[in-house]
Design an enzyme around this catalytic site. Structure first.
Site, PDB file in Angstrom:
ATOM      1  N   TYR A  45       0.851  -1.123  -0.026  1.00  0.00           N
ATOM      2  CA  TYR A  45       0.014   0.130   0.101  1.00  0.00           C
ATOM      3  C   TYR A  45       0.914   1.320  -0.079  1.00  0.00           C
ATOM      4  O   TYR A  45       1.842   1.262   0.790  1.00  0.00           O
ATOM      5  CB  TYR A  45      -1.166  -0.032   1.146  1.00  0.00           C
ATOM      6  CG  TYR A  45      -2.016  -1.078   1.129  1.00  0.00           C
ATOM      7  CD1 TYR A  45      -3.231  -0.939   0.386  1.00  0.00           C
ATOM      8  CD2 TYR A  45      -1.667  -2.419   1.717  1.00  0.00           C
ATOM      9  CE1 TYR A  45      -4.279  -1.911   0.133  1.00  0.00           C
ATOM     10  CE2 TYR A  45      -2.764  -3.604   1.681  1.00  0.00           C
ATOM     11  CZ  TYR A  45      -3.646  -3.344   0.819  1.00  0.00           C
ATOM     12  OH  TYR A  45      -4.743  -4.418   0.695  1.00  0.00           O
ATOM     13  N   TYR A  67      -1.434  -0.175 -10.110  1.00  0.00           N
ATOM     14  CA  TYR A  67      -1.625  -1.718  -9.720  1.00  0.00           C
ATOM     15  C   TYR A  67      -3.047  -2.205  -9.939  1.00  0.00           C
ATOM     16  O   TYR A  67      -3.719  -1.172 -10.482  1.00  0.00           O
ATOM     17  CB  TYR A  67      -1.396  -1.658  -8.049  1.00  0.00           C
ATOM     18  CG  TYR A  67      -2.210  -0.317  -7.317  1.00  0.00           C
ATOM     19  CD1 TYR A  67      -3.419  -0.464  -6.794  1.00  0.00           C
ATOM     20  CD2 TYR A  67      -1.190   0.682  -7.179  1.00  0.00           C
ATOM     21  CE1 TYR A  67      -3.998   0.710  -6.262  1.00  0.00           C
ATOM     22  CE2 TYR A  67      -1.722   1.892  -6.360  1.00  0.00           C
ATOM     23  CZ  TYR A  67      -3.304   1.888  -6.063  1.00  0.00           C
ATOM     24  OH  TYR A  67      -3.609   2.930  -5.327  1.00  0.00           O
TER      25      TYR A  67
END
Ligand code: FAD
Ligand code: A2P
Length: 375
Positions: free
Chosen positions: A154, A375
């Site tokens: 993240y 992503y």
């Protein structure tokens, strides 16, 4: 029976044969050795040529995109060497405590996106990081094979000083992955785990990782940001570093350039960190520009959903004027699917300025000015 004289004579007769064999082996070996040396020499010259080419000014036809000067690139490499990486690895993660976990969405928004902060103060060694890096999260529980879940990355949404400016926390911006399969709603393992955790819960953290999305040191740099959804995470950290008053006091980085954020969200209610961004706009009208593409409320010129690449096209001239300035860096973060669209828009936008994007993009990348994390 052989006499002694016959044995000696027979031995002497073999001498020329032995010499011939030795000569053959020696010449073959020498030829190969020489060939190897020659090849090695050529390779060395080639790599030298590449090395000396690197810092030179690289110009595409009609373009003014330049690679950084030798000293600058050497300095950049040196600085990047100090950027912390992998202080904590999956075998020995740090267990951070959740400080807060709240929704970033307004009424009527689509899905679930949370801002989550972890306490790092008990980490030893200390888990420090810089803007633009990511951390790994190892969700609790096991996968279908009874093995611990693998970590998910993240992007860090806080500056190194943390949201409370005490320098011992890290924040994330997480969208819960949800999709339909065979009439069933599937929830992503880690994103659901993160959106559900409560203050006080312990979470396994690894990292930090990543050197792709680091900010330049230069206070005069221009920063163009192209974000969709949670791709805002690193940009939020950059913008806090540039414009958040208490953060600025801490970091002593007096940003003097232009920051331009292109933000893609499905609905207005899905715009993330909107109040902060509006405050930065009010306080820094000459240094900050904010362009939104709200896909399900606005239409592009063709009557389709408005995406950030459509906004890029609308601003082609101004954007490319900035890109031609060697102080400008471009950051792209969020959905992988936006990359072809952005490329297409940049190609068209470049054409309008008589530039060739397929030549420019690798040059920007080489110059350390094109930063992508999708992503
Ligand atoms: P999982 O349970 O792992 O499920 C994902 C899998 O589900 C996919 O691999 C795919 O097989 C399947 N799947 C997904 N969508 C569909 C679909 N529509 N139909 C069928 N199958 C599907 N995420 C954020 O929210 N915020 C961030 O800041 C962020 N930063 C990132 C930074 C980096 C460098 C990277 C690599 C990723 C980042 N991510 C971020 C994504 C994050 O790492 C996870 O991939 C994401 O949260 C989903 O993980 P999960 O465990 O919830 O999903
Ligand atoms: P949409 O979903 O309406 O097609 P979020 O992560 O909050 O869903 O936001 C992602 C944003 O990026 C949405 O507005 C989404 O639009 C948009 N988006 C989806 N696909 C692309 C794409 N290929 N290029 C650019 N933006 C996209």
């Amino acid at each position: 029976m052989y006499s002694q004289a016959k044995v000696i004579a027979g031995g002497l007769a073999h001498i020329p044969v032995v010499i011939a064999v030795f000569y053959f082996i020696l010449t073959t070996f020498n030829k190969r050795a020489l060939k190897f040396v020659e090849e090695a020499k050529t390779k060395k010259t080639e790599s030298k040529a590449v090395e000396t080419k690197k810092p030179a000014v690289l110009k595409a036809e009609n373009s003014k995109i330049e690679a950084p000067k030798t000293e600058t690139s050497k300095l950049a490499k040196k600085k990047h060497a100090d950027v912390p990486v992998n202080i904590y690895r999956p075998k020995t993660p740090f267990e951070g405590t959740v400080i807060e976990n709240y929704s970033l969405l307004k009424e009527g928004a689509i899905g679930r996106v949370n801002h989550i902060t972890f306490d790092l103060k008990d980490s030893d060694p200390f888990l420090n990081y810089v803007e633009g890096q990511s951390i790994g999260i190892m969700p609790a529980g096991e996968d279908a094979n009874g093995k611990p879940h693998k970590l998910r990355l993240y992007s860090i949404a806080s500056t190194r000083h943390g949201d409370d400016f005490n320098g011992n926390s890290v924040s994330l911006c997480v969208r819960q992955l949800q999709y339909e399969k065979d009439g069933e709603t599937i929830n992503g393992v880690c994103s659901t785990y993160l959106c559900d955790i409560k203050p006080g819960d312990k979470v396994k953290i690894t990292g930090p990782v990543g050197k792709e999305m680091l900010l330049p040191d230069e206070e005069e740099a221009n920063i163009v940001m192209l974000a969709t959804g949670t791709g805002i995470a690193p940009m939020r950290a950059y913008l806090r570093r540039m414009f958040e008053p208490t953060e600025k006091e801490k970091n002593k980085w007096n940003f003097k350039g232009k920051a331009w954020l292109f933000m893609g969200a499905p609905k207005s209610a899905n715009l993330l960190y909107e109040e902060d961004l509006q405050r930065y706009l009010t306080d820094n009208p000459d240094n900050f520009k904010y362009t939104k593409a709200i896909s399900r409320e606005q239409q592009n010129a063709k009557g389709g959903r408005m995406y950030i690449q459509d906004r890029v096209l609308e601003s082609a001239n101004e954007l490319f004027n900035m890109i031609e300035d060697e102080k400008t860096h471009i950051y792209l973060c969020g959905l992988k699917g936006m990359e072809p669209g952005i490329d297409e828009a940049m190609t068209k936008a470049a054409e309008e300025k008589g530039l060739n994007w397929s030549e420019l993009r690798p040059q920007l990348k080489k110059a350390g000015r094109w930063h992508v994390e999708t992503y």
